[in-house]
Design a protein around this motif. Structure first.
Motif, PDB file in Angstrom:
ATOM      1  N   GLU A 198     -13.260   6.062  -3.374  1.00  0.00           N
ATOM      2  CA  GLU A 198     -11.978   5.821  -2.711  1.00  0.00           C
ATOM      3  C   GLU A 198     -12.171   5.654  -1.207  1.00  0.00           C
ATOM      4  O   GLU A 198     -11.510   4.817  -0.576  1.00  0.00           O
ATOM      5  N   LYS A 199     -13.078   6.404  -0.632  1.00  0.00           N
ATOM      6  CA  LYS A 199     -13.345   6.243   0.798  1.00  0.00           C
ATOM      7  C   LYS A 199     -13.854   4.841   1.107  1.00  0.00           C
ATOM      8  O   LYS A 199     -13.488   4.252   2.122  1.00  0.00           O
TER       9      LYS A 199
ATOM     10  N   GLU B  92     -10.171  -1.627   3.206  1.00  0.00           N
ATOM     11  CA  GLU B  92      -8.798  -1.951   3.598  1.00  0.00           C
ATOM     12  C   GLU B  92      -8.643  -1.911   5.112  1.00  0.00           C
ATOM     13  O   GLU B  92      -7.862  -2.692   5.686  1.00  0.00           O
ATOM     14  N   CYS B  93      -9.386  -1.035   5.765  1.00  0.00           N
ATOM     15  CA  CYS B  93      -9.368  -0.996   7.227  1.00  0.00           C
ATOM     16  C   CYS B  93      -9.883  -2.328   7.791  1.00  0.00           C
ATOM     17  O   CYS B  93      -9.302  -2.886   8.725  1.00  0.00           O
TER      18      CYS B  93
ATOM     19  N   GLY C 190      -4.078   5.692  -0.048  1.00  0.00           N
ATOM     20  CA  GLY C 190      -5.313   5.535   0.701  1.00  0.00           C
ATOM     21  C   GLY C 190      -5.323   4.259   1.521  1.00  0.00           C
ATOM     22  O   GLY C 190      -5.796   4.231   2.667  1.00  0.00           O
ATOM     23  N   GLY C 191      -4.796   3.189   0.946  1.00  0.00           N
ATOM     24  CA  GLY C 191      -4.694   1.941   1.692  1.00  0.00           C
ATOM     25  C   GLY C 191      -3.729   2.056   2.850  1.00  0.00           C
ATOM     26  O   GLY C 191      -3.963   1.501   3.933  1.00  0.00           O
TER      27      GLY C 191
ATOM     28  N   ALA D 147      -5.448   3.553   5.732  1.00  0.00           N
ATOM     29  CA  ALA D 147      -6.287   2.585   6.447  1.00  0.00           C
ATOM     30  C   ALA D 147      -5.478   1.832   7.489  1.00  0.00           C
ATOM     31  O   ALA D 147      -5.924   1.642   8.634  1.00  0.00           O
TER      32      ALA D 147
ATOM     33  N   CYS E 140       0.829  -1.203   0.000  1.00  0.00           N
ATOM     34  CA  CYS E 140       0.000   0.000   0.000  1.00  0.00           C
ATOM     35  C   CYS E 140       0.868   1.260   0.000  1.00  0.00           C
ATOM     36  O   CYS E 140       0.563   2.234  -0.697  1.00  0.00           O
TER      37      CYS E 140
ATOM     38  N   ILE F  36     -10.958   2.566   1.147  1.00  0.00           N
ATOM     39  CA  ILE F  36     -10.191   2.729   2.390  1.00  0.00           C
ATOM     40  C   ILE F  36     -10.877   1.979   3.533  1.00  0.00           C
ATOM     41  O   ILE F  36     -10.221   1.312   4.341  1.00  0.00           O
TER      42      ILE F  36
END
Length: 224
Positions: free
Chosen positions: A194-195, A201-202, A126-127, A130, A120, A198
């Protein structure tokens, strides 16, 4: 679309990411290994092995700081007062001795976790955010419970060697810092798609943590 017709449109991103990952967060922190460690039912060897795994995770996170410092997405989150690898080095020297790096190896699940963070950091800021959020806000919150347990169970000095990882000397007001961090999340340079990536990925980050805990649990049956 009218914002009133879409509740998510009016919900801060920091709230969305917290709520969406709640199940994975709970599963990780209530794993048998973590429950046994927090319950004082495991020996210091288990705590040491856990701390060893943290080294690989935070080395992956913090090795990327210089490269991401100017990134519009990840850059705002890279605060020097969060840095944990210097404190982990001190803790590991206390737990394993001055040659603490000798023979230090990640568990397979830890290696996969660190590799994903590194991926990432190279390809998707963005990842990286996260994973950054998952780790550092957790350290400032539930991590303090681990510190207190370690001090009581294994006799470490309060906020001293062995638990320095959990001591953020550069953050005078953790509650205010966390509010500021959440404000950064709310203002993150990302569109709705994109959010959502993210957020996903969280969830994955918590799953990585859970996998590490499962491997640790298989290596440390209850000592009491």
């Amino acid at each position: 679309m009218d914002a009133t017709a879409d509740p998510a449109a009016a919900t801060p991103f920091s709230t969305l990411i917290r709520d969406a990952s709640h199940a994975q967060h709970t599963a990780a922190e209530t794993s048998p290994f973590m429950s046994d460690m927090l319950g004082g039912r495991l020996g210091v060897a288990a705590y040491t092995r856990y701390t060893e795994q943290l080294w690989f995770v935070y080395d992956a996170l913090e090795s990327a700081v210089d490269a991401l410092a100017g990134d519009p997405v990840a850059g705002p989150f890279l605060r020097p007062e969060l840095a944990r690898t210097p404190e982990l080095a001190r803790d590991l020297a206390h737990l394993r001795g001055p040659d603490w790096r000798a023979g230090l190896e990640p568990l397979p699940a830890t290696a996969a976790y660190a590799a994903r963070i590194e991926e990432c950091a190279r390809t998707w800021p963005g990842g990286y955010v996260a994973h950054h959020y998952t780790r550092y806000l957790g350290d400032l919150s539930g991590g303090q419970i681990i510190r207190s347990t370690a001090e009581k169970t294994w006799g470490f000095a309060r906020k001293g060697d062995g638990v320095r990882f959990y001591v953020f000397e550069g953050i005078e007001n953790p509650a205010a810092f966390k509010r500021d961090y959440r404000a950064l999340l709310d203002a993150v340079a990302a569109d709705d798609l994109e959010k959502q990536r993210i957020i996903d990925e969280c969830k994955r980050a918590f799953d990585f943590n859970g996998a590490v805990f499962r491997e640790l649990g298989s290596r440390f049956p209850l000592s009491a």
